[in-house]
Write a protein that holds these residues in place. Structure first.
Motif, mmCIF file in Angstrom:
data_model
loop_
_atom_site.group_PDB
_atom_site.id
_atom_site.type_symbol
_atom_site.label_atom_id
_atom_site.label_comp_id
_atom_site.label_asym_id
_atom_site.label_seq_id
_atom_site.Cartn_x
_atom_site.Cartn_y
_atom_site.Cartn_z
ATOM 1 N N LYS A 12 -5.205 -10.130 12.735
ATOM 2 C CA LYS A 12 -3.906 -9.952 13.528
ATOM 3 C C LYS A 12 -3.443 -8.317 13.183
ATOM 4 O O LYS A 12 -3.935 -7.705 12.154
ATOM 5 C CB LYS A 12 -2.961 -10.714 12.978
ATOM 6 C CG LYS A 12 -3.211 -12.239 12.927
ATOM 7 C CD LYS A 12 -3.544 -12.815 14.483
ATOM 8 C CE LYS A 12 -3.776 -14.216 14.286
ATOM 9 N NZ LYS A 12 -4.384 -14.719 15.828
ATOM 10 N N VAL A 13 -2.976 -7.877 14.356
ATOM 11 C CA VAL A 13 -2.646 -6.444 14.372
ATOM 12 C C VAL A 13 -1.032 -5.923 14.069
ATOM 13 O O VAL A 13 -0.950 -4.948 14.087
ATOM 14 C CB VAL A 13 -3.447 -5.556 15.786
ATOM 15 C CG1 VAL A 13 -4.826 -5.775 15.757
ATOM 16 C CG2 VAL A 13 -2.616 -6.227 16.922
ATOM 17 N N GLU A 14 -0.552 -7.177 14.229
ATOM 18 C CA GLU A 14 1.126 -6.986 13.740
ATOM 19 C C GLU A 14 1.044 -6.070 12.543
ATOM 20 O O GLU A 14 0.426 -6.610 11.470
ATOM 21 C CB GLU A 14 1.939 -8.317 13.931
ATOM 22 C CG GLU A 14 1.686 -8.904 15.347
ATOM 23 C CD GLU A 14 0.437 -9.571 15.615
ATOM 24 O OE1 GLU A 14 -0.368 -9.723 14.681
ATOM 25 O OE2 GLU A 14 0.074 -9.710 17.019
ATOM 26 N N PRO A 15 2.194 -5.551 12.123
ATOM 27 C CA PRO A 15 2.421 -4.920 10.769
ATOM 28 C C PRO A 15 2.672 -5.888 9.872
ATOM 29 O O PRO A 15 2.364 -5.658 8.523
ATOM 30 C CB PRO A 15 3.738 -4.177 11.204
ATOM 31 C CG PRO A 15 3.722 -3.756 12.611
ATOM 32 C CD PRO A 15 3.173 -5.134 13.219
ATOM 33 N N SER A 16 3.219 -7.200 10.080
ATOM 34 C CA SER A 16 3.294 -8.039 9.141
ATOM 35 C C SER A 16 2.019 -8.785 8.723
ATOM 36 O O SER A 16 2.160 -9.768 7.661
ATOM 37 C CB SER A 16 4.409 -9.210 9.813
ATOM 38 O OG SER A 16 3.808 -9.814 10.865
ATOM 39 N N SER A 17 0.989 -8.563 9.334
ATOM 40 C CA SER A 17 -0.326 -9.286 8.947
ATOM 41 C C SER A 17 -0.957 -8.848 7.609
ATOM 42 O O SER A 17 -0.691 -7.599 7.076
ATOM 43 C CB SER A 17 -1.345 -9.028 10.008
ATOM 44 O OG SER A 17 -2.067 -7.655 9.876
ATOM 45 N N ASP A 18 -1.531 -9.650 7.066
ATOM 46 C CA ASP A 18 -2.099 -9.347 5.539
ATOM 47 C C ASP A 18 -3.269 -8.364 5.653
ATOM 48 O O ASP A 18 -3.213 -7.376 4.881
ATOM 49 C CB ASP A 18 -2.906 -10.485 5.032
ATOM 50 C CG ASP A 18 -1.834 -11.690 4.572
ATOM 51 O OD1 ASP A 18 -0.739 -11.279 4.345
ATOM 52 O OD2 ASP A 18 -2.137 -12.823 4.379
ATOM 53 N N SER A 30 -0.473 9.135 19.695
ATOM 54 C CA SER A 30 0.376 9.571 18.672
ATOM 55 C C SER A 30 1.660 8.891 18.331
ATOM 56 O O SER A 30 2.049 8.527 17.301
ATOM 57 C CB SER A 30 0.986 11.042 19.265
ATOM 58 O OG SER A 30 1.648 11.691 18.416
ATOM 59 N N ARG A 31 2.062 8.225 19.798
ATOM 60 C CA ARG A 31 3.253 7.441 19.600
ATOM 61 C C ARG A 31 2.843 6.203 18.517
ATOM 62 O O ARG A 31 3.722 5.682 17.895
ATOM 63 C CB ARG A 31 3.804 6.785 21.122
ATOM 64 C CG ARG A 31 4.563 8.051 21.612
ATOM 65 C CD ARG A 31 5.116 7.476 22.733
ATOM 66 N NE ARG A 31 4.474 6.970 23.859
ATOM 67 C CZ ARG A 31 4.100 7.837 24.891
ATOM 68 N NH1 ARG A 31 4.633 9.319 24.943
ATOM 69 N NH2 ARG A 31 3.046 7.327 25.809
ATOM 70 N N GLU A 32 1.787 5.397 19.006
ATOM 71 C CA GLU A 32 1.373 4.173 18.096
ATOM 72 C C GLU A 32 1.357 4.830 16.749
ATOM 73 O O GLU A 32 1.779 3.856 15.808
ATOM 74 C CB GLU A 32 0.075 3.716 18.644
ATOM 75 C CG GLU A 32 -0.353 2.538 17.943
ATOM 76 C CD GLU A 32 -1.580 1.798 18.576
ATOM 77 O OE1 GLU A 32 -2.135 0.751 18.280
ATOM 78 O OE2 GLU A 32 -2.537 2.775 19.064
ATOM 79 N N LEU A 33 0.676 5.729 16.272
ATOM 80 C CA LEU A 33 0.447 6.023 15.155
ATOM 81 C C LEU A 33 1.745 6.341 14.246
ATOM 82 O O LEU A 33 1.990 6.020 13.107
ATOM 83 C CB LEU A 33 -0.468 7.401 15.043
ATOM 84 C CG LEU A 33 -0.690 7.860 13.500
ATOM 85 C CD1 LEU A 33 -1.490 6.672 12.615
ATOM 86 C CD2 LEU A 33 -1.600 8.989 13.628
ATOM 87 N N LYS A 34 2.831 7.141 15.056
ATOM 88 C CA LYS A 34 3.879 7.520 14.367
ATOM 89 C C LYS A 34 4.906 6.028 14.050
ATOM 90 O O LYS A 34 5.574 5.957 13.209
ATOM 91 C CB LYS A 34 4.611 8.294 15.414
ATOM 92 C CG LYS A 34 4.160 9.785 15.312
ATOM 93 C CD LYS A 34 4.795 10.697 15.907
ATOM 94 C CE LYS A 34 4.381 12.302 15.825
ATOM 95 N NZ LYS A 34 5.155 13.091 16.934
ATOM 96 N N ARG A 35 4.753 5.267 15.116
ATOM 97 C CA ARG A 35 5.440 4.059 15.053
ATOM 98 C C ARG A 35 5.197 2.959 14.009
ATOM 99 O O ARG A 35 6.033 2.452 13.319
ATOM 100 C CB ARG A 35 5.589 3.334 16.453
ATOM 101 C CG ARG A 35 6.562 1.868 16.500
ATOM 102 C CD ARG A 35 6.564 1.655 17.861
ATOM 103 N NE ARG A 35 5.314 0.713 18.276
ATOM 104 C CZ ARG A 35 4.304 1.190 19.175
ATOM 105 N NH1 ARG A 35 4.458 2.673 19.592
ATOM 106 N NH2 ARG A 35 3.201 0.637 19.475
ATOM 107 N N LYS A 36 3.960 2.970 13.873
ATOM 108 C CA LYS A 36 3.273 1.805 13.043
ATOM 109 C C LYS A 36 2.591 2.441 11.809
ATOM 110 O O LYS A 36 2.401 1.820 10.723
ATOM 111 C CB LYS A 36 2.339 1.083 13.695
ATOM 112 C CG LYS A 36 2.922 0.368 15.035
ATOM 113 C CD LYS A 36 2.069 -0.561 15.651
ATOM 114 C CE LYS A 36 0.808 -0.182 16.237
ATOM 115 N NZ LYS A 36 -0.087 -1.105 17.123
#
Length: 260
Positions: A230-236, A183-189
């Motif tokens: 890549k799993v970072e928010p900035s990845s394409d 839940s924390r991961e989903l809310k954050r990202k």
């Protein structure tokens, strides 16, 4: 107030369904001797039902003697059922577009009483261990499963988490912590991730598709390797996944959820 009596049904139809349900749970043809006890039938009774099921196409005799699998009529029913799911055509198009944009394997999943069910997939450039499969998928080791753990009432997911815990994590089951972390991961990202530390290097990310009522109707997923995705928010790939999920959410009348 007088209680209503249960409506009468056709017992033989319900028994036939038990046999089909047993075969549906296997990824390969099953022996009659294995089907019968799982369907709570004698071998003779199971054989009689299978004769009829084969005759109408819901089951089929395998090349291996004494083995059976689901037949073409069962496939036709499954396809029709999927097509009747409200909004399926919308997310099916998003899966195809997502695969074309990212060149990674993409899939759409929905929730059923038996757990997360992968409805449709498109394979990416990488093959083998990095492909999705259709059918029931695990809760703990799939990014889509983490979304349902995070968003659904605990009573709907607890038994599945408990069943899978030993094989995935070992030790004492802590379903609450798993749900809280997801839940924390989903809310954050706005999405969830699975990154395996084994030699496969498997990576998966998933985002929810929300309907007009604010419920998670589907999830969209991408899969690849640590080297290719890549799993970072900035990845394409993440940006493409979130854009597809947002597009499908809007088409279903849902609102894009804010992130922490």
């Amino acid at each position: 107030m007088q209680e209503k009596k249960p409506r009468r049904g056709i017992q033989s139809v319900e028994i036939a369904f038990r046999i089909l349900n047993v075969m549906q749970g296997s990824q390969q043809a099953m022996a009659l001797k294995d089907i019968a006890p799982l369907a709570d039938l004698t071998t003779s009774a199971a054989n009689n039902y299978l004769v009829s099921l084969v005759r109408i196409g819901l089951a089929a005799a395998d090349e291996k003697p004494g083995h059976y699998r689901l037949g073409p009529a069962a496939l036709s029913l499954g396809v029709s059922a999927i097509q009747q799911i409200d909004g399926f055509e919308i997310v099916r198009r998003e899966v195809t577009n997502l695969r074309d944009i990212t060149r990674r394997s993409a899939a759409v999943t929905t929730w059923t009483d038996d757990g997360p069910l992968s409805l449709f997939k498109q394979d990416g450039d990488q093959r083998g261990a990095f492909e999705f499969r259709t059918g029931l998928i695990p809760m703990l080791s799939s990014a889509a499963g983490k979304i349902y753990a995070a968003r659904l009432p605990p009573n709907l997911t607890a038994h599945l988490i408990t069943q899978e815990w030993e094989a995935v994590f070992g030790g004492k089951v802590d379903a609450g912590k798993f749900r809280d972390d997801a839940s924390r991961e989903l809310k954050r990202k706005g999405y969830t991730t699975i990154v395996r530390s084994d030699l496969t290097g498997y990576v998966s990310i998933a985002a929810p598709i929300v309907d007009w009522n604010g419920d998670v109707r589907f999830t969209l997923s991408l899969a690849g390797t640590r080297a290719s995705m890549k799993v970072e928010p900035s990845s394409d790939q993440v940006k493409a996944l979130l854009a597809s999920a947002a597009s499908a959410t809007q088409a279903l009348g849902g609102k894009i959820e804010s992130r922490d």
